[in-house]
Design a protein around this motif. Structure first.
Motif, mmCIF file in Angstrom:
data_model
loop_
_atom_site.group_PDB
_atom_site.id
_atom_site.type_symbol
_atom_site.label_atom_id
_atom_site.label_comp_id
_atom_site.label_asym_id
_atom_site.label_seq_id
_atom_site.Cartn_x
_atom_site.Cartn_y
_atom_site.Cartn_z
ATOM 1 N N ASN A 15 -7.971 2.576 9.006
ATOM 2 C CA ASN A 15 -7.301 1.655 7.937
ATOM 3 C C ASN A 15 -5.963 1.541 7.717
ATOM 4 O OD1 ASN A 15 -9.931 0.306 8.086
ATOM 5 N ND2 ASN A 15 -10.891 1.969 6.367
ATOM 6 N N ILE A 16 -5.331 2.706 8.085
ATOM 7 C CA ILE A 16 -3.865 2.873 7.885
ATOM 8 C C ILE A 16 -3.026 2.285 9.032
ATOM 9 C CG2 ILE A 16 -2.221 4.586 7.577
ATOM 10 C CD1 ILE A 16 -4.079 4.756 4.989
ATOM 11 N N ASN A 17 -2.161 1.325 8.413
ATOM 12 C CA ASN A 17 -1.307 0.571 9.601
ATOM 13 C C ASN A 17 0.086 0.928 9.461
ATOM 14 O OD1 ASN A 17 -3.589 -1.189 10.079
ATOM 15 N ND2 ASN A 17 -3.022 -2.329 8.358
ATOM 16 N N ILE A 18 0.831 1.491 10.210
ATOM 17 C CA ILE A 18 1.828 1.973 10.397
ATOM 18 C C ILE A 18 3.132 1.180 11.394
ATOM 19 C CG2 ILE A 18 3.435 4.060 11.244
ATOM 20 C CD1 ILE A 18 1.140 5.700 10.384
ATOM 21 N N LEU A 19 4.371 0.803 10.999
ATOM 22 C CA LEU A 19 5.176 0.349 11.824
ATOM 23 C C LEU A 19 6.077 1.250 12.248
ATOM 24 C CD1 LEU A 19 6.414 -2.467 13.045
ATOM 25 C CD2 LEU A 19 7.759 -2.797 10.896
ATOM 26 N N VAL A 20 6.194 1.251 13.506
ATOM 27 C CA VAL A 20 7.568 2.243 14.163
ATOM 28 C C VAL A 20 8.434 1.311 14.668
ATOM 29 C CG1 VAL A 20 7.910 3.912 15.826
ATOM 30 C CG2 VAL A 20 5.738 3.777 14.926
ATOM 31 N N VAL A 21 9.727 1.486 14.037
ATOM 32 C CA VAL A 21 10.701 0.643 14.515
ATOM 33 C C VAL A 21 11.523 1.907 15.055
ATOM 34 C CG1 VAL A 21 12.566 -0.786 13.531
ATOM 35 C CG2 VAL A 21 10.438 -0.623 12.387
ATOM 36 N N GLU A 22 11.958 1.521 16.189
ATOM 37 C CA GLU A 22 12.618 2.332 17.220
ATOM 38 C C GLU A 22 13.185 1.666 18.455
ATOM 39 O OE1 GLU A 22 15.012 4.869 18.765
ATOM 40 O OE2 GLU A 22 14.108 5.884 16.915
ATOM 41 N N ASP A 23 14.471 1.532 18.929
ATOM 42 C CA ASP A 23 14.725 0.850 19.991
ATOM 43 C C ASP A 23 14.790 1.628 21.364
ATOM 44 O OD1 ASP A 23 17.064 2.361 19.131
ATOM 45 O OD2 ASP A 23 18.411 1.135 20.266
ATOM 46 N N ASP A 24 14.746 2.971 21.082
ATOM 47 C CA ASP A 24 14.413 3.812 22.481
ATOM 48 C C ASP A 24 13.306 3.790 22.886
ATOM 49 O OD1 ASP A 24 14.005 6.549 23.868
ATOM 50 O OD2 ASP A 24 15.737 6.594 23.758
ATOM 51 N N LEU A 25 12.840 3.339 23.862
ATOM 52 C CA LEU A 25 11.497 3.228 24.543
ATOM 53 C C LEU A 25 10.713 4.499 24.431
ATOM 54 C CD1 LEU A 25 9.183 1.445 25.571
ATOM 55 C CD2 LEU A 25 10.289 1.909 27.851
ATOM 56 N N GLY A 78 -5.420 8.785 14.445
ATOM 57 C CA GLY A 78 -6.444 7.603 14.104
ATOM 58 C C GLY A 78 -5.635 6.445 13.715
ATOM 59 N N TYR A 79 -4.295 6.431 13.394
ATOM 60 C CA TYR A 79 -3.557 5.516 12.531
ATOM 61 C C TYR A 79 -3.542 4.131 13.543
ATOM 62 C CZ TYR A 79 -1.969 9.155 9.509
ATOM 63 O OH TYR A 79 -1.900 10.142 8.828
ATOM 64 N N SER A 80 -3.504 2.972 12.909
ATOM 65 C CA SER A 80 -3.155 1.644 13.723
ATOM 66 C C SER A 80 -1.863 1.637 13.462
ATOM 67 C CB SER A 80 -3.943 0.587 12.684
ATOM 68 O OG SER A 80 -5.231 0.904 13.111
ATOM 69 N N ILE A 81 -1.121 1.271 14.802
ATOM 70 C CA ILE A 81 0.225 1.430 14.970
ATOM 71 C C ILE A 81 0.647 0.035 15.735
ATOM 72 C CG2 ILE A 81 2.224 2.421 16.038
ATOM 73 C CD1 ILE A 81 0.600 4.266 14.253
ATOM 74 N N ARG A 82 1.873 -0.363 15.115
ATOM 75 C CA ARG A 82 2.613 -1.540 15.902
ATOM 76 C C ARG A 82 4.105 -1.114 16.065
ATOM 77 N NH1 ARG A 82 1.774 -6.951 16.470
ATOM 78 N NH2 ARG A 82 -0.301 -6.814 15.390
ATOM 79 N N SER A 83 4.702 -1.428 17.045
ATOM 80 C CA SER A 83 6.083 -1.207 17.260
ATOM 81 C C SER A 83 6.966 -2.251 17.171
ATOM 82 C CB SER A 83 6.058 -0.551 18.680
ATOM 83 O OG SER A 83 5.576 0.639 18.954
ATOM 84 N N ALA A 84 8.079 -1.867 16.873
ATOM 85 C CA ALA A 84 9.237 -3.020 16.750
ATOM 86 C C ALA A 84 10.392 -2.086 17.424
ATOM 87 C CB ALA A 84 9.522 -3.484 15.379
ATOM 88 N N TYR A 85 11.193 -2.906 18.502
ATOM 89 C CA TYR A 85 12.444 -2.209 19.165
ATOM 90 C C TYR A 85 13.734 -2.836 18.628
ATOM 91 C CZ TYR A 85 8.528 -0.986 21.960
ATOM 92 O OH TYR A 85 7.193 -0.232 22.456
ATOM 93 N N SER A 86 13.693 -3.441 17.492
ATOM 94 C CA SER A 86 15.029 -4.154 17.118
ATOM 95 C C SER A 86 14.831 -4.228 15.626
ATOM 96 C CB SER A 86 15.432 -5.077 17.595
ATOM 97 O OG SER A 86 14.456 -6.270 17.261
#
Length: 232
Positions: free
Chosen positions: A3-13, A27-35
């Motif tokens: 139930n923990i949502n984490i946003l990872v903001v990193e442009d290096d793939l 077990g975390y729920s992750i969403r990525s952003a690259y900019s």
């Protein structure tokens, strides 16, 4: 954990994928952003419990993203950056970041810092068996909603700023040394670095004084530490 949502903001793939991999494994729920632009869009559309943020981003730089988040939300921000000089660390803490990890990083350290930030944040959000509303003059701290208002105006604080203020307001007659504050808020042994505590206290005072400049809420007891002010 799921139930923990984490946003990872990193442009290096590769780094983005590495961070996502180790967090998903926990077990975390992750969403990525690259900019920075993509990060801002994600923050507008979704709710996150914590954000891992690079500084050198295309579109919108990480420092501006911190400013944007702090206008809206109180969730923890951990900066992960190769810009690890002292001035940069102080700047991002003043802007509202809660922690700083230098690149190259150790994955176990990142996980430990994420867990520590989430633990504090969830305690703020879900703590039980405490007085739910703390008040001092026209300053009000709500432990249920994790909100602070001053003279009816909402004060946007980072998780650590909230924790410091909560500690002071819950113990109005107690003077906390810098060591006390660091060990209780950061949950780490104090090694004599005053700068981290000073920056967060300064940020708190600045945010309160912008709304109510005539009143001193956090009083420095010279040579000892800090307390909720008893001055009018």
């Amino acid at each position: 954990m799921n139930n923990i949502n984490i946003l990872v903001v990193e442009d290096d793939l590769d780094i983005n994928n590495l961070l996502c991999k180790i967090l998903i494994k926990q077990g975390y729920s992750i969403r990525s952003a690259y900019s920075g632009s993509e990060a801002k869009m994600c923050i507008e559309q979704y709710d996150f419990h914590i954000i891992l943020l690079d500084l050198m981003l295309p579109g919108i730089e990480g420092e501006e993203i911190i400013r944007y988040i702090r206008q809206l939300k109180t969730m923890p921000i951990i900066v992960i950056s190769a810009k690890d000089n002292q001035d940069t660390k102080v700047e991002v803490l003043r802007l509202g970041a809660d922690d700083f990890v230098s690149k190259p990083f150790d994955t176990n350290e990142v996980l430990a810092r994420v867990e520590a930030q989430l633990r504090r944040y969830m305690v703020f959000s879900n703590s039980k068996n405490k007085e739910r509303i703390l008040m001092y003059k026209d300053l009000v701290l709500n432990r249920d909603t994790v909100e602070v208002t001053l003279d009816g105006n909402k004060v946007l604080l980072t998780a650590r700023e909230f924790c410091i203020l909560e500690l002071l307001m819950a113990n109005p007659n107690k003077v906390f040394t810098k060591s006390n504050l660091f060990e209780k808020v950061w949950n780490e042994e104090f090694l004599g670095d005053d700068n981290t505590v000073n920056v967060h206290i300064s940020n708190l005072r600045s945010k309160l004084s912008k709304i109510q400049p005539e009143v001193e809420y956090i009083h420095t007891v010279w040579g000892i530490g800090f307390k909720i002010s008893d001055r009018n």
